[in-house]
Motif scaffolding. Structure first.
Motif, short mmCIF file in Angstrom:
data_model
loop_
_atom_site.label_atom_id
_atom_site.label_comp_id
_atom_site.label_asym_id
_atom_site.label_seq_id
_atom_site.Cartn_x
_atom_site.Cartn_y
_atom_site.Cartn_z
N PRO A 34 0.65 -1.37 -0.14
CA PRO A 34 -0.15 -0.02 0.10
C PRO A 34 0.93 1.24 0.11
O PRO A 34 1.76 1.31 0.66
N GLY A 35 0.39 2.28 -0.70
CA GLY A 35 1.06 3.62 -0.52
C GLY A 35 1.18 4.29 0.65
O GLY A 35 2.07 4.90 0.89
N THR A 36 0.25 3.84 1.40
CA THR A 36 -0.02 4.61 2.55
C THR A 36 -0.35 3.58 3.59
O THR A 36 -1.05 2.65 3.24
N MET A 37 0.09 3.69 4.97
CA MET A 37 -0.61 2.78 6.03
C MET A 37 -1.67 3.33 6.60
O MET A 37 -2.06 4.33 6.22
N VAL A 38 -2.31 2.67 7.54
CA VAL A 38 -3.47 2.84 8.07
C VAL A 38 -3.59 4.36 8.54
O VAL A 38 -4.60 5.17 8.71
N ASP A 39 -2.29 4.68 9.26
CA ASP A 39 -2.31 6.21 9.74
C ASP A 39 -2.04 7.31 8.91
O ASP A 39 -2.01 8.48 9.20
N GLY A 40 -2.14 6.72 7.61
CA GLY A 40 -2.28 7.76 6.65
C GLY A 40 -0.72 8.25 6.37
O GLY A 40 -0.45 9.06 5.22
N LYS A 41 0.41 7.60 6.77
CA LYS A 41 1.85 8.08 6.48
C LYS A 41 2.19 7.27 5.39
O LYS A 41 1.80 6.05 5.36
N PRO A 42 3.20 7.66 4.69
CA PRO A 42 3.70 7.07 3.61
C PRO A 42 4.48 5.64 4.03
O PRO A 42 4.85 5.55 4.93
N THR A 43 4.22 4.66 3.21
CA THR A 43 4.97 3.26 3.76
C THR A 43 6.28 3.28 3.67
O THR A 43 6.82 3.72 2.77
N ASN A 44 6.91 3.11 4.67
CA ASN A 44 8.48 3.16 4.82
C ASN A 44 8.88 1.71 5.17
O ASN A 44 8.25 0.72 5.09
N VAL A 45 10.34 1.63 5.37
CA VAL A 45 11.03 0.11 5.34
C VAL A 45 10.48 -0.26 6.43
O VAL A 45 10.41 -1.69 6.65
N HIS A 46 10.31 0.31 7.73
CA HIS A 46 9.91 -0.49 8.76
C HIS A 46 8.69 -1.27 8.52
O HIS A 46 8.33 -2.22 8.98
N ASP A 47 7.66 -0.36 7.78
CA ASP A 47 6.10 -0.93 7.45
C ASP A 47 6.71 -2.15 6.56
O ASP A 47 5.95 -3.18 6.93
N LEU A 48 7.47 -2.06 5.75
CA LEU A 48 7.96 -3.15 4.81
C LEU A 48 8.23 -4.51 5.61
O LEU A 48 7.73 -5.49 5.33
N ILE A 49 9.29 -4.32 6.59
CA ILE A 49 9.57 -5.35 7.21
C ILE A 49 8.62 -6.18 7.98
O ILE A 49 8.52 -7.37 8.08
N LEU A 50 7.63 -5.30 8.58
CA LEU A 50 6.43 -5.88 9.33
C LEU A 50 5.78 -6.65 8.31
O LEU A 50 5.09 -7.74 8.61
N TRP A 51 5.31 -6.02 7.21
CA TRP A 51 4.67 -6.62 6.19
C TRP A 51 5.30 -8.05 5.84
O TRP A 51 4.46 -8.95 5.30
N LEU A 52 6.46 -8.03 5.54
CA LEU A 52 7.26 -9.26 5.09
C LEU A 52 7.19 -10.29 6.36
O LEU A 52 7.10 -11.43 5.83
N ARG A 53 7.26 -9.95 7.56
CA ARG A 53 6.83 -10.79 8.55
C ARG A 53 5.40 -11.46 8.42
O ARG A 53 5.23 -12.63 8.53
N ASP A 54 4.50 -10.72 8.23
CA ASP A 54 3.08 -11.06 8.24
C ASP A 54 2.87 -11.60 6.93
O ASP A 54 1.60 -12.54 6.92
N ASN A 55 3.30 -11.52 5.81
CA ASN A 55 2.62 -11.93 4.63
C ASN A 55 3.81 -13.03 3.82
O ASN A 55 3.51 -13.91 3.06
N LEU A 56 5.18 -12.95 4.14
CA LEU A 56 6.06 -13.74 3.22
C LEU A 56 6.95 -14.70 4.17
O LEU A 56 7.43 -15.70 3.78
N LEU A 57 7.48 -14.27 5.39
CA LEU A 57 8.01 -15.13 6.37
C LEU A 57 7.23 -16.52 6.60
O LEU A 57 6.23 -16.64 7.04
#
Length: 108
Positions: A34-57
């Motif tokens: 997603p281009g932005t996260m739930v809080d409306g802030k742009p997606t950053n690498v920290h968000d990506l790391i958590l996304w990887l944990r939840d979706n690919l790990l």
């Protein structure tokens, strides 16, 4: 009236140094974030790391994560540049970025 457009960012993810074993033994992934996260802030690498944990790990989260960031000994490159020079987890992910995670830890 304001309309909000939800955009996605296509990102190439690479794993090396054995990390690919934690991600279904697949070295390369193309993901749409997603281009932005739930809080409306742009997606950053920290968000990506958590996304990887939840979706690919697939296994052994403790070998990839430590306190919601990558473990010490994992080199992170953003478009061939050390993430420390790009702001680490605060770097805002851009469309078509390439982010590489390489384990520098080896058994012996």
């Amino acid at each position: 009236m304001t309309t909000t457009t939800i955009t996605t960012k296509s990102v190439r993810i690479e794993f090396g140094g054995g990390l690919e074993l934690l991600f279904a033994n697949q070295k390369s992934h193309k993901v749409d974030l997603p281009g932005t996260m739930v809080d409306g802030k742009p997606t950053n690498v920290h968000d990506l790391i958590l996304w990887l944990r939840d979706n690919l790990l697939k296994e052994r989260e403790e070998l990839f994560l430590d306190k919601n960031t990558v473990r010490p000994g994992i080199l992170v490159l953003i478009n061939d540049t050390d993430w420390e020079l790009e702001g680490e987890g605060d770097y805002v992910v851009q469309n078509n970025d390439e982010i590489v995670f390489i384990s520098t830890l080896h058994g012996g």
